[in-house]
Write a protein that holds these residues in place. Structure first.
Motif, PDB file in Angstrom:
ATOM      1  N   UNK A 100      50.608  38.882   5.246  1.00  0.00           N
ATOM      2  CA  UNK A 100      51.476  37.799   4.788  1.00  0.00           C
ATOM      3  C   UNK A 100      51.208  36.459   5.434  1.00  0.00           C
ATOM      4  N   UNK A 101      50.003  36.248   5.959  1.00  0.00           N
ATOM      5  CA  UNK A 101      49.638  34.961   6.523  1.00  0.00           C
ATOM      6  C   UNK A 101      50.061  34.739   7.957  1.00  0.00           C
ATOM      7  N   UNK A 102      50.783  35.659   8.568  1.00  0.00           N
ATOM      8  CA  UNK A 102      51.247  35.453   9.945  1.00  0.00           C
ATOM      9  C   UNK A 102      50.164  35.878  10.949  1.00  0.00           C
ATOM     10  N   UNK A 103      50.492  35.676  12.208  1.00  0.00           N
ATOM     11  CA  UNK A 103      49.576  36.048  13.285  1.00  0.00           C
ATOM     12  C   UNK A 103      49.512  37.577  13.413  1.00  0.00           C
ATOM     13  N   UNK A 104      48.319  38.086  13.586  1.00  0.00           N
ATOM     14  CA  UNK A 104      48.119  39.531  13.709  1.00  0.00           C
ATOM     15  C   UNK A 104      48.467  39.975  15.124  1.00  0.00           C
ATOM     16  N   UNK A 105      49.333  40.978  15.221  1.00  0.00           N
ATOM     17  CA  UNK A 105      49.743  41.511  16.513  1.00  0.00           C
ATOM     18  C   UNK A 105      49.115  42.887  16.745  1.00  0.00           C
ATOM     19  N   UNK A 106      49.270  43.375  17.960  1.00  0.00           N
ATOM     20  CA  UNK A 106      48.733  44.691  18.312  1.00  0.00           C
ATOM     21  C   UNK A 106      49.291  45.778  17.393  1.00  0.00           C
ATOM     22  N   UNK A 107      50.572  45.656  17.045  1.00  0.00           N
ATOM     23  CA  UNK A 107      51.209  46.653  16.186  1.00  0.00           C
ATOM     24  C   UNK A 107      50.595  46.671  14.792  1.00  0.00           C
ATOM     25  N   UNK A 108      50.138  45.522  14.316  1.00  0.00           N
ATOM     26  CA  UNK A 108      49.496  45.473  12.997  1.00  0.00           C
ATOM     27  C   UNK A 108      48.182  46.240  13.002  1.00  0.00           C
ATOM     28  N   UNK A 109      47.422  46.056  14.069  1.00  0.00           N
ATOM     29  CA  UNK A 109      46.140  46.763  14.179  1.00  0.00           C
ATOM     30  C   UNK A 109      46.384  48.263  14.269  1.00  0.00           C
ATOM     31  N   UNK A 110      47.388  48.639  15.054  1.00  0.00           N
ATOM     32  CA  UNK A 110      47.726  50.053  15.181  1.00  0.00           C
ATOM     33  C   UNK A 110      48.132  50.641  13.841  1.00  0.00           C
ATOM     34  N   UNK A 111      48.961  49.890  13.104  1.00  0.00           N
ATOM     35  CA  UNK A 111      49.420  50.381  11.808  1.00  0.00           C
ATOM     36  C   UNK A 111      48.267  50.523  10.822  1.00  0.00           C
ATOM     37  N   UNK A 112      47.330  49.592  10.858  1.00  0.00           N
ATOM     38  CA  UNK A 112      46.148  49.680   9.999  1.00  0.00           C
ATOM     39  C   UNK A 112      45.365  50.946  10.293  1.00  0.00           C
ATOM     40  N   UNK A 113      45.174  51.247  11.570  1.00  0.00           N
ATOM     41  CA  UNK A 113      44.399  52.421  11.942  1.00  0.00           C
ATOM     42  C   UNK A 113      45.134  53.713  11.599  1.00  0.00           C
ATOM     43  N   UNK A 114      46.466  53.701  11.726  1.00  0.00           N
ATOM     44  CA  UNK A 114      47.245  54.871  11.327  1.00  0.00           C
ATOM     45  C   UNK A 114      47.122  55.099   9.825  1.00  0.00           C
ATOM     46  N   UNK A 115      47.186  54.003   9.048  1.00  0.00           N
ATOM     47  CA  UNK A 115      47.008  54.110   7.603  1.00  0.00           C
ATOM     48  C   UNK A 115      45.635  54.673   7.261  1.00  0.00           C
ATOM     49  N   UNK A 116      44.612  54.194   7.987  1.00  0.00           N
ATOM     50  CA  UNK A 116      43.256  54.688   7.758  1.00  0.00           C
ATOM     51  C   UNK A 116      43.149  56.162   8.118  1.00  0.00           C
ATOM     52  N   UNK A 117      43.800  56.531   9.212  1.00  0.00           N
ATOM     53  CA  UNK A 117      43.769  57.938   9.629  1.00  0.00           C
ATOM     54  C   UNK A 117      44.350  58.842   8.554  1.00  0.00           C
ATOM     55  N   UNK A 118      45.464  58.442   7.986  1.00  0.00           N
ATOM     56  CA  UNK A 118      46.124  59.272   6.983  1.00  0.00           C
ATOM     57  C   UNK A 118      45.394  59.263   5.643  1.00  0.00           C
ATOM     58  N   UNK A 119      44.435  58.359   5.499  1.00  0.00           N
ATOM     59  CA  UNK A 119      43.688  58.281   4.245  1.00  0.00           C
ATOM     60  C   UNK A 119      42.450  59.176   4.233  1.00  0.00           C
ATOM     61  N   UNK A 120      42.104  59.741   5.382  1.00  0.00           N
ATOM     62  CA  UNK A 120      40.899  60.578   5.451  1.00  0.00           C
ATOM     63  C   UNK A 120      41.093  61.826   4.607  1.00  0.00           C
ATOM     64  N   UNK A 121      40.134  62.098   3.757  1.00  0.00           N
ATOM     65  CA  UNK A 121      40.169  63.266   2.884  1.00  0.00           C
ATOM     66  C   UNK A 121      38.907  64.099   3.121  1.00  0.00           C
TER      67      UNK A 121
END
Length: 426
Positions: A100-121
């Motif tokens: 959404x255009x805001x500053x990227x925080x540590x929690x955003x990076x963590x959430x991205x990686x969690x999303x990626x983890x759950x996408x592994x098939x």
């Protein structure tokens, strides 16, 4: 120079079809990696990267580790295992979340990686690595660490390495039966990249070709990460078998001929040079070789002809694999050969001519304490295992979310299965 104090010790075992090797490496308080001891022995119970005899494989692994422990003057209770077979496969997938255009925080990076983890098939296969490679900001690549930057969308390239589960479990069991704990199973192309390729080579585009005894792994690096992998069921042992078959001799004689007199490049004097079939101490024992003279010798030209014929089959398969992996054009200029098969005389020149690309031999990076006998392409993966263990790259499967997930994966479709992991700067 006095040995610096060692703060941590790493043990590695590379399980190959030709040899099983072990290394103990220490991390000093100054951050230097030091080889404390290494050892190897002929492989048993392993064929094309698969365990075929559990008892024999366990004995060979234990023997190799004990030799390394004796040289190191220290013991290890756990090891990192190198795997070159077991149906290795690799692919890159992309995952994005809204910022959404805001500053990227540590929690955003963590959430991205969690999303990626759950996408592994994995589609029923075993995941060996699942590591973040490059981050993207609004589709722009090459971001090492996005924290503190602004973006509408934050993405990451995920590299997942898959393998067949049963062969990996057999390999783990063989190591455990040798009274060793398994830290992790590492794909040989990943370990080889740590040992043989510079960061610049991984960035610009390089094909790493590991020629093992029974399997040749063709992997492509670009943009700093491993992009793809193809396994070819051909290796140095096929050259040995071709020599044994052509001259009607035993495999150990063919292996000696290949190593001592074999070459991938013909010479004008080859027709005049006669090569004895027997080695030192054989005393002429055994049947005469097919086409040999009265002293059981063959023209070196005939040996070179057999070697180059088999190499042509291998390089044709390598060239096909590189094309399938998209290794061409400006990003397809450098080829690095490693593995025991890369020790054949003249193989770099032969491969360069066959592939039409610059080729060099890849050895382990200079490491303190590494014996000269193990500073060869055949032991590069072994050194890379210890370097990988010390680097301990991030694996997204170990990341846990600290808050409720509210985003979903978008971007490039997962294509049914995702694959492999790569090195990261997170």
């Amino acid at each position: 120079m006095a040995m610096p104090r060692i703060s941590k010790v790493f043990g590695a075992v590379n399980v190959g079809s030709f040899r099983i090797s072990a290394m103990i490496m220490g991390l000093s308080e100054t951050g230097e990696m030091i080889v404390l001891g290494s050892g190897h022995r002929a492989s048993q119970g392993i064929k094309r990267g698969y365990v075929t005899d559990m008892v024999a494989a366990t004995y060979a692994i234990r023997d190799a580790v004990e030799r390394a422990e004796k040289n190191a003057g220290a013991s290890v209770s756990s090891v990192w295992i190198g795997c070159a077979g077991a149906g290795l496969a690799s692919q890159i997938a992309k995952v994005e979340i809204d910022i959404g255009g805001r500053r990227i925080e540590e929690e955003d990076i963590e959430q991205l990686l969690v999303t990626a983890r759950d996408s592994i098939q994995p589609d029923g296969r075993m995941v060996l690595h699942a590591q973040p490679a490059h981050y993207t900001l609004d589709g722009a690549h090459g971001v090492a660490n996005p924290k503190g930057l602004h973006a509408e969308r934050l993405g990451v390239d995920i590299h997942v390495m898959l393998a067949d589960g049963a062969p990996i479990r057999n390999m783990i069991e063989a190591v455990q039966n040798a009274h060793l704990d398994v830290e992790s199973v590492v794909a040989a192309p990943i370990a080889g990249g740590y040992a043989c390729l510079s960061p610049e080579e991984r960035e610009l585009g390089t094909a790493l070709i590991e020629i093992g005894g029974d399997v040749t792994n063709v992997s492509v690096y670009a943009a700093g990460m491993l992009l793809g992998l193809k396994a070819i069921p051909l290796g140095a042992a096929d050259i040995t078998d071709a020599i044994a078959s052509a001259f009607g001799i035993r495999r150990f004689q063919a292996e000696r001929l290949k190593c001592v007199a074999g070459s991938a490049i013909a010479s004008p004097t080859d027709h005049r040079e006669m090569i004895p079939i027997g080695g030192p101490g054989d005393n002429g024992a055994g049947p005469a070789a097919r086409g040999a003279d009265d002293k059981n010798r063959i023209p070196r030209a005939e040996l070179v002809s057999v070697v180059t014929e088999e190499l042509s089959r291998l390089t044709d398969a390598i060239n096909k694999a590189l094309k399938e992996l998209g290794f061409a054009g400006a990003r397809g200029n450098q080829v690095v050969l490693t593995g025991g098969g890369a020790e054949l005389a003249g193989i770099a020149e032969f491969t360069q001519s066959a592939l039409g690309r610059p080729v060099r031999i890849g050895k382990a990076l200079s490491l303190r304490g590494l014996p000269e006998a193990h500073s060869t392409p055949g032991f590069a993966t072994l050194s890379g295992l210890c370097l990988y263990a010390a680097d301990d790259p991030v694996d997204i499967r170990a990341i846990q979310s600290r808050h409720q997930e509210t985003v979903t994966a978008t971007g490039t479709a997962m294509a049914g299965k995702v694959f492999r992991a790569l090195k990261e700067y997170f």
